[in-house]
Enzyme design. Structure first.
Site, mmCIF file in Angstrom:
data_model
loop_
_atom_site.group_PDB
_atom_site.id
_atom_site.type_symbol
_atom_site.label_atom_id
_atom_site.label_comp_id
_atom_site.label_asym_id
_atom_site.label_seq_id
_atom_site.Cartn_x
_atom_site.Cartn_y
_atom_site.Cartn_z
ATOM 1 C CB THR A 154 -1.004 0.101 1.324
ATOM 2 O OG1 THR A 154 -0.182 -0.246 2.563
ATOM 3 C CG2 THR A 154 -1.914 -1.178 1.149
ATOM 4 C CB CYS A 198 3.601 -2.701 -8.814
ATOM 5 S SG CYS A 198 1.983 -3.501 -7.860
ATOM 6 C CG ASN A 212 -0.973 -7.609 -6.884
ATOM 7 O OD1 ASN A 212 -1.840 -8.219 -7.141
ATOM 8 N ND2 ASN A 212 -0.055 -7.947 -6.302
ATOM 9 C CB SER A 218 7.330 -7.224 -1.593
ATOM 10 O OG SER A 218 7.290 -6.221 -1.989
ATOM 11 C CG HIS A 231 3.199 -9.713 -0.884
ATOM 12 N ND1 HIS A 231 1.672 -10.187 -1.146
ATOM 13 C CD2 HIS A 231 3.123 -8.440 -1.347
ATOM 14 C CE1 HIS A 231 1.133 -9.037 -1.885
ATOM 15 N NE2 HIS A 231 2.049 -8.159 -2.064
ATOM 16 C CG MET A 275 5.117 -8.737 -4.369
ATOM 17 S SD MET A 275 5.578 -10.179 -3.324
ATOM 18 C CE MET A 275 7.163 -10.529 -3.942
ATOM 19 N N GLY A 276 2.215 -9.546 -7.970
ATOM 20 C CA GLY A 276 1.740 -9.773 -9.431
ATOM 21 C C GLY A 276 3.195 -10.290 -10.222
#
Length: 396
Positions: free
Chosen positions: A68, A104, A106, A309, A314, A318-319
């Site tokens: 975030t 990123c 995501n 991360s 995480h 993470m994407g």
């Protein structure tokens, strides 16, 4: 003493996948922040609320986690056959530092919808109803992402019944294609396997020597076997993040792995490159209870993966690391592939702390070298708030 008043900047706060970030159009940023440099970094740090020695980002838009503490800048693309240029900034929580070294995955899910809603995509490319294909140039890593965004009555559709583990509520599905996700000879860190090996013996002083797959795909990632470092692969966040010694070991592994991958010259440089590479540990399938309380059955997954991360485990995946997982799983002999049972495969479903995720990849061998044409996964995105973000006028 006179104080400089706050200024307001058009911004949108969006959830993309299992992350959240503040999105800007390049043209809306103050002029001195429209170009890379200290002013832009200082602005984004102040927007997010960093650096914060308390680690809470109370005086900013950040949520005190790596998931975030993110910013995105979009502009109409200068690349042929692309709609939008996408620049991602990972903002450190406790340091005055913005890492521009990676993508990123995501938040990539939200780029297409924000680009459409912000007028950055040619209206002629947007159907009245159906799927809009948005061609994204990922400027951090120089790669193409294709986002398939659902459209209803000419507007981006955000609501739906697609469920993503790590996100509480369902939303509309956005399919992402990461084209040619491995780094090429001109990319940062070199080839897909920078050492030329599918598996290396990684020597980490003070930690040990163990097998590792070092791969550039989606994002530079260091994969190790969970059992080799004393874990099962079923761990949740508290098991790692509540153990300072474990976090130090992982950071040491990350630093020496980064040197081995050619991303940095010496381990002292790792602190200035926090976003990449990632460290992940893998294990064969096993039943466990996810952070939501849901049981994940061994028979429903191909392998277990946990990834760190920005120095912490995480909460989901993470994407970009999912792209690395899918790519490595498709190549026989990598640690990820072996944990999934070995052999050739075009997709895997892996277990992470919040549940499961499926990712596919198209891999083939050309003249003895492995190449991956694309990795595919589904995410969702939703605008949480839009308007202006405010920062003191003298903060950048």
């Amino acid at each position: 003493m006179a104080h400089v008043p706050q200024i307001k900047i058009p911004a949108t706060y969006i959830r993309g996948g299992t992350s959240k970030g503040v999105f800007f159009r390049l043209q809306d940023l103050p002029e001195r922040a429209q170009v890379p440099g200290p002013a832009r970094d200082a602005l984004l740090l102040r927007v997010i609320g960093s650096p914060d020695p308390y680690g809470k980002q109370i005086d900013g838009m950040g949520g005190a986690t790596s998931s975030t503490s993110k910013t995105v800048i979009l502009s109409q693309s200068i690349k042929p056959d692309h709609d939008v240029d996408y620049l991602f900034g990972q903002v450190s929580i406790d340091k005055a530092f913005v890492d521009w070294s990676g993508n990123c995955g995501n938040l990539s899910a939200a780029v297409g919808s924000f680009a459409i809603s912000s007028g950055l995509v040619d209206p002629a490319r947007i159907p009245r109803n159906g799927i809009a294909t948005v061609r994204i140039w990922q400027a951090n890593i120089g790669k193409t992402i294709i986002a398939h965004v659902p459209i209803t009555e000419g507007e981006v559709q955000e609501t739906g019944d697609f469920e993503l583990d790590g996100v509480t509520f369902p939303a509309a599905e956005v399919q992402l294609e990461f084209l040619d996700p491995a780094a090429d000879e001109d990319g940062d860190g070199g080839a897909m396997f920078p050492t030329g090996n599918l598996v290396d013996d990684l020597e980490v002083p003070g930690v040990g020597t163990f097998k590792a797959t070092l791969i550039n795909a989606g994002i530079p990632t260091i994969f190790v076997n969970a059992a080799d470092i004393g874990y099962t692969g079923t761990e949740l966040q508290d098991a790692i993040n509540g153990d300072p010694q474990a976090l130090l070991r992982f950071e040491t592994i990350r630093a020496y792995g980064a040197v081995r991958m050619g991303l940095i010259d010496n381990v002292d440089q790792a602190a200035g490159r926090q976003h990449t590479p990632k460290v992940a540990f893998v294990a064969p399938p096993s039943t466990y209870t996810a952070s939501s309380g849901k049981a994940v059955q061994a028979g429903d997954i191909d392998l277990l993966v946990r990834a760190l991360s920005m120095g912490k485990l995480h909460h989901a995946m993470m994407g970009t690391a999912a792209v690395a997982i899918g790519t490595a799983a498709a190549i026989p002999g990598t640690l990820v592939n072996l944990a999934a049972g070995g052999g050739e495969r075009s997709a895997v479903r892996f277990g992470h702390p919040s549940g499961t995720l499926r990712v596919g990849a198209e891999a083939r061998q050309v003249n003895g070298e492995w190449t991956v044409t694309k990795a595919i996964m589904s995410r969702s995105a939703r605008v949480l708030m839009e308007g202006w973000v405010r920062v003191p006028g003298d903060s950048f």
